[in-house]
Structures are given as structure tokens and as C-alpha cells.
Design a protein around this motif. Structure first.
Motif, PDB file in Angstrom:
ATOM      1  N   ARG A  78      -4.932  -3.960   9.117  1.00 46.28           N
ATOM      2  CA  ARG A  78      -5.397  -3.339  10.356  1.00 46.28           C
ATOM      3  C   ARG A  78      -4.604  -2.062  10.649  1.00 46.28           C
ATOM      4  NH1 ARG A  78      -5.705  -6.921  15.784  1.00 46.28           N
ATOM      5  NH2 ARG A  78      -7.206  -8.002  14.457  1.00 46.28           N
ATOM      6  N   ILE A  79      -3.300  -2.133  10.418  1.00 52.59           N
ATOM      7  CA  ILE A  79      -2.432  -0.970  10.661  1.00 52.59           C
ATOM      8  C   ILE A  79      -2.793   0.169   9.710  1.00 52.59           C
ATOM      9  CG2 ILE A  79      -0.060  -0.130  10.447  1.00 52.59           C
ATOM     10  CD1 ILE A  79       0.806  -2.962  11.467  1.00 52.59           C
ATOM     11  N   ASN A  80      -3.022  -0.170   8.448  1.00 52.25           N
ATOM     12  CA  ASN A  80      -3.391   0.864   7.467  1.00 52.25           C
ATOM     13  C   ASN A  80      -4.705   1.544   7.840  1.00 52.25           C
ATOM     14  OD1 ASN A  80      -1.117   0.358   5.948  1.00 52.25           O
ATOM     15  ND2 ASN A  80      -2.144  -0.959   4.475  1.00 52.25           N
ATOM     16  N   ASN A  81      -5.678   0.751   8.278  1.00 53.62           N
ATOM     17  CA  ASN A  81      -6.963   1.328   8.713  1.00 53.62           C
ATOM     18  C   ASN A  81      -6.775   2.244   9.914  1.00 53.62           C
ATOM     19  OD1 ASN A  81      -8.376  -0.021   6.716  1.00 53.62           O
ATOM     20  ND2 ASN A  81      -8.863  -1.778   8.016  1.00 53.62           N
ATOM     21  N   TYR A  82      -5.938   1.802  10.827  1.00 55.35           N
ATOM     22  CA  TYR A  82      -5.642   2.576  12.035  1.00 55.35           C
ATOM     23  C   TYR A  82      -5.017   3.927  11.669  1.00 55.35           C
ATOM     24  CZ  TYR A  82      -2.778   3.846  16.149  1.00 55.35           C
ATOM     25  OH  TYR A  82      -2.151   4.509  17.186  1.00 55.35           O
ATOM     26  N   LEU A  83      -4.025   3.883  10.779  1.00 55.57           N
ATOM     27  CA  LEU A  83      -3.342   5.115  10.394  1.00 55.57           C
ATOM     28  C   LEU A  83      -4.259   6.044   9.606  1.00 55.57           C
ATOM     29  CD1 LEU A  83       0.172   3.677   9.419  1.00 55.57           C
ATOM     30  CD2 LEU A  83      -0.450   4.929  11.500  1.00 55.57           C
ATOM     31  N   SER A  84      -5.109   5.466   8.778  1.00 55.91           N
ATOM     32  CA  SER A  84      -6.064   6.295   8.027  1.00 55.91           C
ATOM     33  C   SER A  84      -7.013   7.017   8.963  1.00 55.91           C
ATOM     34  CB  SER A  84      -6.865   5.421   7.049  1.00 55.91           C
ATOM     35  OG  SER A  84      -6.023   4.891   6.048  1.00 55.91           O
ATOM     36  N   LYS A  85      -7.474   6.319   9.985  1.00 60.46           N
ATOM     37  CA  LYS A  85      -8.371   6.934  10.971  1.00 60.46           C
ATOM     38  C   LYS A  85      -7.656   8.011  11.784  1.00 60.46           C
ATOM     39  CE  LYS A  85     -11.480   2.983  11.470  1.00 60.46           C
ATOM     40  NZ  LYS A  85     -11.975   1.910  12.376  1.00 60.46           N
ATOM     41  N   ARG A  86      -6.340   7.875  11.863  1.00 57.60           N
ATOM     42  CA  ARG A  86      -5.555   8.873  12.595  1.00 57.60           C
ATOM     43  C   ARG A  86      -5.233  10.088  11.717  1.00 57.60           C
ATOM     44  NH1 ARG A  86      -4.378   7.985  18.158  1.00 57.60           N
ATOM     45  NH2 ARG A  86      -2.303   8.858  17.842  1.00 57.60           N
ATOM     46  N   GLY A  87      -5.717  10.070  10.485  1.00 55.69           N
ATOM     47  CA  GLY A  87      -5.562  11.244   9.629  1.00 55.69           C
ATOM     48  C   GLY A  87      -4.450  11.174   8.608  1.00 55.69           C
ATOM     49  N   TYR A  88      -3.799  10.037   8.482  1.00 63.47           N
ATOM     50  CA  TYR A  88      -2.715   9.920   7.510  1.00 63.47           C
ATOM     51  C   TYR A  88      -3.270   9.559   6.133  1.00 63.47           C
ATOM     52  CZ  TYR A  88       0.450   9.853  11.528  1.00 63.47           C
ATOM     53  OH  TYR A  88       1.132  10.167  12.674  1.00 63.47           O
ATOM     54  N   ASP A  89      -2.786  10.248   5.113  1.00 65.19           N
ATOM     55  CA  ASP A  89      -3.124   9.928   3.726  1.00 65.19           C
ATOM     56  C   ASP A  89      -2.059   8.947   3.238  1.00 65.19           C
ATOM     57  OD1 ASP A  89      -3.458   9.802   0.977  1.00 65.19           O
ATOM     58  OD2 ASP A  89      -4.030  11.906   0.788  1.00 65.19           O
ATOM     59  N   LEU A  90      -2.356   7.662   3.287  1.00 71.01           N
ATOM     60  CA  LEU A  90      -1.336   6.648   3.010  1.00 71.01           C
ATOM     61  C   LEU A  90      -0.871   6.661   1.559  1.00 71.01           C
ATOM     62  CD1 LEU A  90      -2.598   3.634   5.143  1.00 71.01           C
ATOM     63  CD2 LEU A  90      -0.949   5.404   5.726  1.00 71.01           C
ATOM     64  N   THR A  91      -1.781   6.988   0.660  1.00 68.20           N
ATOM     65  CA  THR A  91      -1.397   7.073  -0.756  1.00 68.20           C
ATOM     66  C   THR A  91      -0.358   8.172  -0.958  1.00 68.20           C
ATOM     67  OG1 THR A  91      -3.576   6.301  -1.479  1.00 68.20           O
ATOM     68  CG2 THR A  91      -2.215   7.453  -3.100  1.00 68.20           C
ATOM     69  N   LYS A  92      -0.615   9.318  -0.363  1.00 64.64           N
ATOM     70  CA  LYS A  92       0.315  10.440  -0.477  1.00 64.64           C
ATOM     71  C   LYS A  92       1.635  10.138   0.242  1.00 64.64           C
ATOM     72  CE  LYS A  92       0.657  15.420   0.324  1.00 64.64           C
ATOM     73  NZ  LYS A  92      -0.033  16.628   0.862  1.00 64.64           N
ATOM     74  N   GLU A  93       1.525   9.545   1.440  1.00 68.84           N
ATOM     75  CA  GLU A  93       2.733   9.201   2.196  1.00 68.84           C
ATOM     76  C   GLU A  93       3.607   8.234   1.397  1.00 68.84           C
ATOM     77  OE1 GLU A  93       3.762  10.458   4.903  1.00 68.84           O
ATOM     78  OE2 GLU A  93       2.031  11.301   5.944  1.00 68.84           O
ATOM     79  N   ARG A  94       2.968   7.259   0.743  1.00 69.97           N
ATOM     80  CA  ARG A  94       3.703   6.263  -0.035  1.00 69.97           C
ATOM     81  C   ARG A  94       4.365   6.907  -1.259  1.00 69.97           C
ATOM     82  NH1 ARG A  94      -0.070   3.072  -0.084  1.00 69.97           N
ATOM     83  NH2 ARG A  94       0.492   1.836   1.740  1.00 69.97           N
ATOM     84  N   GLU A  95       3.650   7.803  -1.920  1.00 66.98           N
ATOM     85  CA  GLU A  95       4.209   8.494  -3.094  1.00 66.98           C
ATOM     86  C   GLU A  95       5.434   9.319  -2.715  1.00 66.98           C
ATOM     87  OE1 GLU A  95       0.945  10.748  -4.558  1.00 66.98           O
ATOM     88  OE2 GLU A  95       0.023   9.051  -5.639  1.00 66.98           O
ATOM     89  N   GLU A  96       5.331  10.029  -1.591  1.00 70.68           N
ATOM     90  CA  GLU A  96       6.454  10.856  -1.135  1.00 70.68           C
ATOM     91  C   GLU A  96       7.634   9.989  -0.718  1.00 70.68           C
ATOM     92  OE1 GLU A  96       6.708  14.148  -1.293  1.00 70.68           O
ATOM     93  OE2 GLU A  96       4.771  14.071  -2.324  1.00 70.68           O
ATOM     94  N   TRP A  97       7.316   8.843  -0.153  1.00 65.11           N
ATOM     95  CA  TRP A  97       8.359   7.892   0.268  1.00 65.11           C
ATOM     96  C   TRP A  97       9.128   7.383  -0.949  1.00 65.11           C
ATOM     97  CZ3 TRP A  97       7.539   2.088   1.351  1.00 65.11           C
ATOM     98  CH2 TRP A  97       8.674   1.545   1.953  1.00 65.11           C
ATOM     99  N   TYR A  98       8.411   7.010  -2.006  1.00 68.02           N
ATOM    100  CA  TYR A  98       9.051   6.535  -3.231  1.00 68.02           C
ATOM    101  C   TYR A  98       9.945   7.623  -3.839  1.00 68.02           C
ATOM    102  CZ  TYR A  98       5.886   2.490  -3.209  1.00 68.02           C
ATOM    103  OH  TYR A  98       5.222   1.348  -2.885  1.00 68.02           O
ATOM    104  N   LYS A  99       9.479   8.853  -3.763  1.00 66.14           N
ATOM    105  CA  LYS A  99      10.282   9.968  -4.280  1.00 66.14           C
ATOM    106  C   LYS A  99      11.589  10.097  -3.498  1.00 66.14           C
ATOM    107  CE  LYS A  99       6.400  12.787  -5.940  1.00 66.14           C
ATOM    108  NZ  LYS A  99       5.641  14.052  -5.723  1.00 66.14           N
ATOM    109  N   ARG A 100      11.520   9.960  -2.172  1.00 67.72           N
ATOM    110  CA  ARG A 100      12.731  10.050  -1.346  1.00 67.72           C
ATOM    111  C   ARG A 100      13.694   8.915  -1.665  1.00 67.72           C
ATOM    112  NH1 ARG A 100       8.815  11.126   2.677  1.00 67.72           N
ATOM    113  NH2 ARG A 100       9.122   9.083   3.659  1.00 67.72           N
ATOM    114  N   ILE A 101      13.138   7.730  -1.885  1.00 60.42           N
ATOM    115  CA  ILE A 101      13.969   6.572  -2.218  1.00 60.42           C
ATOM    116  C   ILE A 101      14.683   6.800  -3.542  1.00 60.42           C
ATOM    117  CG2 ILE A 101      13.924   4.132  -2.877  1.00 60.42           C
ATOM    118  CD1 ILE A 101      11.625   3.770  -0.875  1.00 60.42           C
ATOM    119  N   GLU A 102      13.969   7.280  -4.531  1.00 62.75           N
ATOM    120  CA  GLU A 102      14.564   7.546  -5.849  1.00 62.75           C
ATOM    121  C   GLU A 102      15.610   8.638  -5.747  1.00 62.75           C
ATOM    122  OE1 GLU A 102      14.209   5.925  -8.713  1.00 62.75           O
ATOM    123  OE2 GLU A 102      13.009   4.494  -7.540  1.00 62.75           O
ATOM    124  N   ALA A 103      15.368   9.648  -4.949  1.00 59.88           N
ATOM    125  CA  ALA A 103      16.322  10.748  -4.782  1.00 59.88           C
ATOM    126  C   ALA A 103      17.622  10.238  -4.162  1.00 59.88           C
ATOM    127  CB  ALA A 103      15.712  11.841  -3.913  1.00 59.88           C
TER     128      ALA A 103
END
Length: 221
Positions: A191-216
Motif C-alpha cells: 500500500r505504501i509503495n502504491n501511495y509513493l508511486s502515485k505521489r511521483g516517486y520512481d521506487l526502482t530508481k530510489e532503491r538503486e540510488e539507495w543501494y549505491k549510497r550503502i555501498e559507498a
């Protein structure tokens, strides 16, 4: 004087309710009781309750809650088994569905008793800690991870996400096993993911960038 007397009448039941709570083990298997008491004690230990009698009562409230849930689900399972043994086809399905409905009604009837009982001994933030302890701390872990993954979340979005996670926790607390508990959180995460997607967030991209920050961060250590 009348106001004082009325206040005492209101407070008297609350004072009684804060009496020491006994462990209700009637009809429970001894090994199950030992397991549940140990599980409940681990939750209480993290609360750092200074009053030993209050700590014991809180432990017993938590354990009794597990016992009650176990009893409710045992009744449901017995009814479902009886339905499978005595009926076939649509009649069987209807009886099983009825057993599930009765179980849900029983869970709802007793749901708010738990928080009310804990509130006699604990402030609201420690009641929250008990709920988290019974649900593997998923609310905090998921909420913190979501905020870390999407740093640009607006305040009202954070409020909504936390509200849904806490709503999921209420259902998870009454679930019969760990898989069902996580299942409730999974449903609300969707439900949260659907909500955020409707709010304009690209969750796939957000997750990829998050993983990059974690690795860094790992490479900097």
C-alpha cells in the motif's frame, strides 16, 4: 466534595486494575507456557521497569495475551477440522469461512483489552515498545529504511507511512505466527509503495540510488 467523590469513583476501578496480574496457564501445555513466558520476559527486560512487581505483571499480561490468541486459534482450527470431516463441497467451504469469521470477531472483541491492561503499568511509549517487541520491530526497521531510501519524503508522507505501518502492527500483533505477522506488514508495504508511486516517486530508481549510497558508505569504512 461531590466532585472529589466522583473522581475517586472513577479512579477506584483503575487502582484495582493495577493489582498484580496472575499468569493464566489453564489448559496450556507446560512446554508452551515456558516458551511464551521466556519470550514475554525478553520483551519486558528491554523496557527497564524499575518496579519488580509491575514488571512481573507486564510480563504476565503479555504472556496471557499469547495464551488467549492461542486459544482463539485452537477453537478456529477445531471448527475447520470438524467442517472438513463432516462436510464436502460448498457446505464445507461455508463452514470453514464461518469459522474464520468467528475467529476474526473474537480477535477484534479482545484486541483493545491488551493495550488497556498494559496502560495500567506503562506509559504510552513503553506500550509502543511492547507492541514492537511482539512484531519483530518491523515498524521502526521499515520506517527508517524508507526514510533512508527516499530522503526527499515530505513530512505528510512520513506521517502517512508511519500511520500505515502502525496499523499493520495492530493486525500483526493478533496474527497466529511469524509468517502471518510479516504478511500483514507486506500487505501494508504494498500500500505504501502504491501511495509513493502515485505521489511521483520512481521506487526502482530510489532503491538503486539507495543501494549505491550503502555501498559507498561500506567502502569508506
Amino acid at each position: 466534595m461531590k466532585k472529589l467523590f466522583s473522581l475517586l469513583l472513577i479512579m477506584f476501578p483503575l487502582m484495582l486494575s493495577a493489582q498484580e496480574v496472575a499468569l493464566n496457564t489453564e489448559g496450556q501445555d507446560s512446554a508452551y507456557v515456558q516458551s511464551i513466558v521466556g519470550r514475554s520476559q525478553k520483551i519486558v527486560d528491554k523496557l527497564e521497569i524499575k518496579d519488580k512487581d509491575a514488571a512481573l505483571s507486564v510480563r504476565n499480561i503479555i504472556a496471557n495475551r499469547y495464551f488467549l490468541l492461542n486459544d482463539i486459534y485452537k477453537v478456529r482450527d477445531a471448527k475447520k477440522k470438524a467442517a472438513k470431516d463432516a462436510y464436502t463441497g460448498k457446505a464445507k467451504d461455508l463452514m470453514i469461512e464461518e469459522a474464520e469469521k468467528e475467529c476474526s470477531a473474537e480477535l477484534y472483541k479482545h484486541h483493545f483489552e491488551f493495550e488497556s491492561a498494559l496502560s495500567c503499568y506503562l506509559p504510552s511509549e513503553k506500550v509502543e515498545a511492547v507492541k514492537d517487541g511482539m512484531t519483530y520491530n518491523v515498524v521502526k526497521v521499515t520506517y527508517d529504511a524508507t526514510l533512508d531510501m527516499i530522503p526527499s519524503l515530505k513530512e505528510e508522507e512520513k506521517v502517512q507511512i508511519l500511520a500505515w505501518l502502525k496499523e499493520a502492527r495492530e493486525f500483526a500483533m493478533d496474527a497466529e505466527n511469524s509468517n502471518k505477522k510479516h504478511g500483514w506488514f507486506g500487505k501494508y508495504k504494498g500500500r505504501i509503495n502504491n501511495y509513493l508511486s502515485k505521489r511521483g516517486y520512481d521506487l526502482t530508481k530510489e532503491r538503486e540510488e539507495w543501494y549505491k549510497r550503502i555501498e559507498a558508505k561500506k567502502k569508506k569504512k
